[in-house]
Design a protein around this motif. Structure first.
Motif: not given
Length: 378
Positions: A304-309, A316-322
């Motif tokens: 979901d975080v990657m999709g919003r990004a 989509p790199e913002v979803g990497r930590p999760a």
């Protein structure tokens, strides 16, 4: 064994019912119309402009070739527009000149139509024409003989075709669709769909809902259209960059979207396999350990975080930590002696690797992010 067969039969029956309910809805049809709305309006406006130029500026009578060629050249996609304009114009040229010659010397009639189509398509083939050129020459020659059998107007008809093609080129170059928007939106839809499937799979596993699991699997099997839409959007974005000098500054963003196609494709395929393994486990009455359900939910949240990004034009790199947290957690969950549940865990790890590649990691780094598997079965 009989229990397994009966449970598998229940899964198949539930799948059949779910598949019937997952057919294209009215909402999906309107969504497709909205996605093509720009191209439809562009084609309609270009056709009207081509007609006006041919009739009011060049004073041609019955200038129907101008709007027809404009629509055919623009088509319903951006792919190969320059080549399509050339092919249509050449096909029309061969067809109308051949037909005009026949009408002038032999008139019109059934044998004349047969002869003119034969000659026009043969000439186009000898010119090493593509299927589009050959088909256009045959169609246009038939139109001339059957509907507008008036000799001496071949040049005017060809000019109309050039007017339509020119208008189409200007429309495609000066007023193109935003090349980055559609690929970005399509990529976001794929990632959000992955998150939805994972969350629904976790719900069906927690509740032991065989029919719900089958519905999720039916939905997962219908995701190929999302991937096709992504590939088409990326190709069209690249075509816009090629045909329009006004959009070249968006080239890096479009190419980044193109680079996401393969990892997104793998991630979606891994998700489908994962959903299928969950469906099998639920259908056989096997309860997934609570840690497995948490992994599915956390993986869905990362998607979901990657999709919003992606939808917000971010990386989509913002979803990497999760995703890295999910990867680490796969080494801590309890292991079981059930092959079905063990396969679920293995597929979760595979999906994590694929999604990490979507965030920009190469395959070796993504695999290295997973902790070594530990055999903790009783």
């Amino acid at each position: 064994m009989d229990d397994y067969l009966r449970s598998d039969a229940r899964v198949i029956e539930a799948l059949d019912r779910a598949w019937d309910r997952s057919r294209l809805s009215a909402r999906g049809r309107f969504a497709r119309l909205r996605s093509r709305g720009f191209l439809i309006v562009q084609s309609a406006v270009a056709a009207g402009l081509a007609w006006w130029l041919a009739t009011d500026v060049l004073h041609h009578r019955n200038a129907f070739f101008a709007p027809v060629v404009a629509v055919v050249c623009l088509g319903m996609s951006y792919g190969q527009r320059l080549r399509r304009v050339f092919e249509v114009a050449l096909g029309v040229a061969v067809g109308v000149f051949t037909a005009d010659l026949f009408v002038h010397y032999a008139g019109s009639g059934p044998w004349q139509i047969t002869a003119v189509i034969l000659v026009a398509m043969a000439l186009s083939t000898l010119l090493d024409g593509s299927p589009v050129i050959v088909t256009q020459s045959g169609v246009q020659s038939a139109v001339i003989v059957a509907l507008v059998a008036s000799p001496g107007q071949a040049l005017g008809r060809w000019t109309d075709a050039l007017v339509g093609g020119g208008v189409a080129l200007v429309a495609a170059s000066v007023v193109p669709q935003a090349p980055l928007r559609r690929p970005r939106v399509a990529a976001a839809k794929v990632v959000r769909k992955i998150g939805e499937l994972l969350r629904r799979a976790a719900d069906s596993a927690r509740e032991g809902d065989v029919e719900g699991a089958a519905e999720v699997l039916a939905s997962a099997r219908g995701t190929e259209s999302l991937l096709r839409e992504l590939r088409t959007a990326a190709d069209e974005g690249l075509s816009v960059l090629t045909s329009s000098p006004f959009k070249r500054h968006q080239a890096p963003g479009v190419r980044k979207m193109v680079d996401l196609i393969e990892p997104l494709d793998r991630a979606m395929r891994s998700t489908r396999v994962l959903v299928r393994r969950v469906t099998i486990a639920v259908g056989r009455g096997e309860t997934l350990p609570s840690g497995y359900e948490s992994l599915l939910v956390d993986l869905a949240a990362a998607a979901d975080v990657m999709g919003r990004a992606l939808s917000e034009n971010a990386s989509p790199e913002v979803g990497r930590p999760a995703l890295l947290q999910v990867a680490a957690a796969t080494g801590e969950v309890p292991r079981t002696s059930s092959l079905s549940t063990e396969t679920v865990l293995a597929q979760i790890r595979s999906t994590v690797v694929d999604l990490l590649q979507v965030t920009g990691l190469d395959v070796d780094a993504a695999i290295a992010a997973l902790p070594p598997e530990r055999d903790r079965r009783p």
